[in-house]
Write a protein that holds these residues in place. Structure first.
Motif, short mmCIF file in Angstrom:
data_model
loop_
_atom_site.label_atom_id
_atom_site.label_comp_id
_atom_site.label_asym_id
_atom_site.label_seq_id
_atom_site.Cartn_x
_atom_site.Cartn_y
_atom_site.Cartn_z
N SER A 23 0.82 -1.21 0.00
CA SER A 23 0.00 0.00 0.00
C SER A 23 0.86 1.27 0.00
CB SER A 23 -0.94 0.00 1.21
OG SER A 23 -0.23 -0.17 2.41
N THR A 24 2.01 1.25 0.68
CA THR A 24 2.88 2.42 0.70
C THR A 24 3.42 2.75 -0.69
OG1 THR A 24 3.56 2.06 2.99
CG2 THR A 24 5.04 3.37 1.63
N LEU A 25 3.88 1.73 -1.40
CA LEU A 25 4.43 1.95 -2.73
C LEU A 25 3.38 2.51 -3.68
CD1 LEU A 25 6.89 1.63 -4.55
CD2 LEU A 25 6.12 -0.68 -5.08
N LEU A 69 7.15 12.38 -7.24
CA LEU A 69 5.94 12.02 -6.52
C LEU A 69 6.20 10.96 -5.46
CD1 LEU A 69 3.43 11.91 -9.52
CD2 LEU A 69 3.47 13.61 -7.67
N TRP A 70 7.32 10.26 -5.60
CA TRP A 70 7.68 9.24 -4.61
C TRP A 70 8.76 9.73 -3.65
CZ3 TRP A 70 5.28 7.80 -9.02
CH2 TRP A 70 4.31 6.80 -8.92
N LYS A 71 8.96 11.05 -3.61
CA LYS A 71 9.90 11.61 -2.65
C LYS A 71 9.39 11.31 -1.24
CE LYS A 71 12.56 15.80 -1.74
NZ LYS A 71 12.79 17.22 -2.15
N GLY A 72 10.25 10.80 -0.42
CA GLY A 72 9.83 10.41 0.92
C GLY A 72 9.42 8.96 1.02
N VAL A 73 9.53 8.21 -0.10
CA VAL A 73 9.11 6.81 -0.04
C VAL A 73 10.06 5.98 0.83
CG1 VAL A 73 10.36 5.95 -2.08
CG2 VAL A 73 8.17 4.93 -1.43
N SER A 76 9.04 6.40 4.27
CA SER A 76 7.72 5.79 4.36
C SER A 76 7.85 4.28 4.53
CB SER A 76 6.89 6.09 3.10
OG SER A 76 6.49 7.44 3.08
N PHE A 77 8.76 3.68 3.77
CA PHE A 77 9.01 2.25 3.92
C PHE A 77 9.57 1.93 5.30
CE2 PHE A 77 9.32 1.47 -0.88
CZ PHE A 77 8.12 0.76 -0.90
N VAL A 78 10.56 2.73 5.72
CA VAL A 78 11.17 2.49 7.04
C VAL A 78 10.13 2.61 8.14
CG1 VAL A 78 12.89 3.34 8.68
CG2 VAL A 78 13.44 3.24 6.25
N ARG A 79 9.17 3.50 7.94
CA ARG A 79 8.12 3.71 8.94
C ARG A 79 7.02 2.67 8.82
NH1 ARG A 79 3.27 6.61 8.05
NH2 ARG A 79 2.20 7.23 9.96
N THR A 80 6.57 2.40 7.59
CA THR A 80 5.36 1.60 7.40
C THR A 80 5.60 0.11 7.57
OG1 THR A 80 4.48 3.27 5.89
CG2 THR A 80 3.48 1.08 5.82
N ILE A 81 6.69 -0.40 7.01
CA ILE A 81 6.91 -1.84 7.05
C ILE A 81 6.95 -2.36 8.48
CG2 ILE A 81 8.48 -3.71 6.45
CD1 ILE A 81 9.15 -2.18 3.89
N PRO A 82 7.82 -1.80 9.35
CA PRO A 82 7.74 -2.27 10.75
C PRO A 82 6.53 -1.70 11.48
CG PRO A 82 9.43 -0.59 10.54
CD PRO A 82 8.94 -0.88 9.15
N GLY A 83 6.11 -0.46 11.11
CA GLY A 83 5.02 0.20 11.83
C GLY A 83 3.70 -0.54 11.71
N VAL A 84 3.34 -0.93 10.48
CA VAL A 84 2.11 -1.67 10.28
C VAL A 84 2.22 -3.05 10.90
CG1 VAL A 84 0.50 -2.60 8.56
CG2 VAL A 84 1.55 -0.37 8.19
N GLY A 85 3.43 -3.63 10.81
CA GLY A 85 3.64 -4.92 11.46
C GLY A 85 3.45 -4.85 12.96
N ILE A 86 4.01 -3.80 13.59
CA ILE A 86 3.85 -3.60 15.03
C ILE A 86 2.37 -3.39 15.37
CG2 ILE A 86 4.32 -2.01 16.95
CD1 ILE A 86 7.07 -1.50 15.61
N TYR A 87 1.69 -2.60 14.53
CA TYR A 87 0.27 -2.33 14.77
C TYR A 87 -0.55 -3.61 14.75
CZ TYR A 87 -4.54 -0.93 13.88
OH TYR A 87 -5.90 -0.82 13.94
N PHE A 88 -0.40 -4.42 13.70
CA PHE A 88 -1.21 -5.63 13.58
C PHE A 88 -0.83 -6.69 14.61
CE2 PHE A 88 -2.47 -4.25 9.20
CZ PHE A 88 -3.84 -4.34 9.41
N SER A 89 0.45 -6.81 14.94
CA SER A 89 0.83 -7.78 15.96
C SER A 89 0.31 -7.36 17.33
CB SER A 89 2.35 -7.97 15.99
OG SER A 89 3.01 -6.75 16.28
N THR A 90 0.34 -6.04 17.62
CA THR A 90 -0.22 -5.54 18.88
C THR A 90 -1.73 -5.74 18.90
OG1 THR A 90 1.53 -3.87 19.01
CG2 THR A 90 -0.39 -3.56 20.43
#
Length: 285
Positions: A23-25, A69-73, A76-90
């Protein structure tokens, strides 16, 4: 250790991380346009709704090429990949601990989603700050690690947690409201749909509805969060006052269209992928 033998919470983490990557990409351009709209200087008229979003989109392509348009991706990956994982595991851990034998009610779903988001939001806030600065176009960081080092050296470690309260005021209600609408809408579906081949589409539709409602309700907090993280000298109340003085009430709705599209579609994709992967692994999501 094979995945089938892994701890269920780890499986939830992996499912969440994969859904967040996809989804981030796909939706990073919407996040960049949203941030640019929210941080337009006073005197610049972004237009309303679609016009403002389109003009910023074209401006980025014209001045920074399509890849702009992908500036900051990267952050975003560094934040989202572990972040969403942490969210769903919690989320999975809390749900299994408190609601193992039943589905949570509406208020319980709010607390469940909000609790999971609080944990993930605090852990990933430094990367969120860097991501926002990458997207706004005012900083020329070369990499995520370089940006983190620069902020610590020039502004102090506390700057990496700028906008903490504004972020939590945005993300915790968003997640709580989202999980409430999603779980309650999904529970209202006929059982024959839930176990049919149409289940992924039904889950996606429920997720879209939940995303629209949660995005609209939390939009003002997102604008405040962006201003605080781009201008770390501002406190939350000062940012609220600044936005109102410069742009009046409509200032709190800047970037609403791209944010609604991005958050809704990202959340819908993340939850649909998460649900399907957990089901495929034989786990109750």
């Amino acid at each position: 250790m094979e995945l089938s033998l892994a701890h269920p919470a780890l499986k939830a983490f992996m499912c969440g991380s994969l859904s967040g990557t996809c989804s981030t990409l796909l939706f990073q351009p919407l996040d960049l346009v949203k941030t640019r709209l929210q941080t337009l200087q006073s005197g610049v008229q972004p237009g309303s709704g679609r016009v403002g979003m389109t003009s910023v989109f074209l401006s980025v392509v014209r001045t920074e090429k399509l890849l702009g348009l992908w500036k900051g991706v990267s952050p975003s990956f560094v934040r989202t990949i572990p972040g969403v994982g942490i969210y769903f595991s919690t989320y999975y851990t809390l749900k299994q601990h408190f609601f193992q034998d039943r589905s949570p009610g509406a208020l319980e779903a709010v607390l469940l989603g909000g609790g999971a988001r609080t944990v993930a939001g605090i852990i990933m806030l430094p990367v969120t700050v860097i991501k926002t600065r990458f997207e706004c176009g005012r900083y020329s960081y070369g990499s995520v690690t370089g940006a983190l080092r620069s902020v610590v050296q020039t502004e102090g470690p506390g700057a990496l947690f700028s906008g903490l309260m504004a972020t939590l005021f945005r993300d915790v209600p968003f997640s709580g409201i989202y999980v409430m609408f999603y779980s309650q809408t999904k529970a209202s579906l006929p059982k024959e749909i839930s176990v049919s081949a149409w289940a992924p589409l039904a889950n996606f539709s429920c997720a879209v509805l939940a995303g629209v409602m949660a995005s609209l309700i939390t939009q003002p907090a997102d604008v405040v969060k962006t201003h605080v993280q781009v201008n770390p000298q501002l406190r939350t109340l000062e940012a609220i006052r600044y936005i109102y003085m410069e742009h009046r009430l409509q200032g709190f709705l800047r970037g609403a269209v791209p944010r609604l599209l991005r958050r809704t579609m990202m959340a819908a994709m993340a939850w649909t992928v998460y649900e399907q992967m957990m089901t495929h692994m034989g786990l109750k999501s």
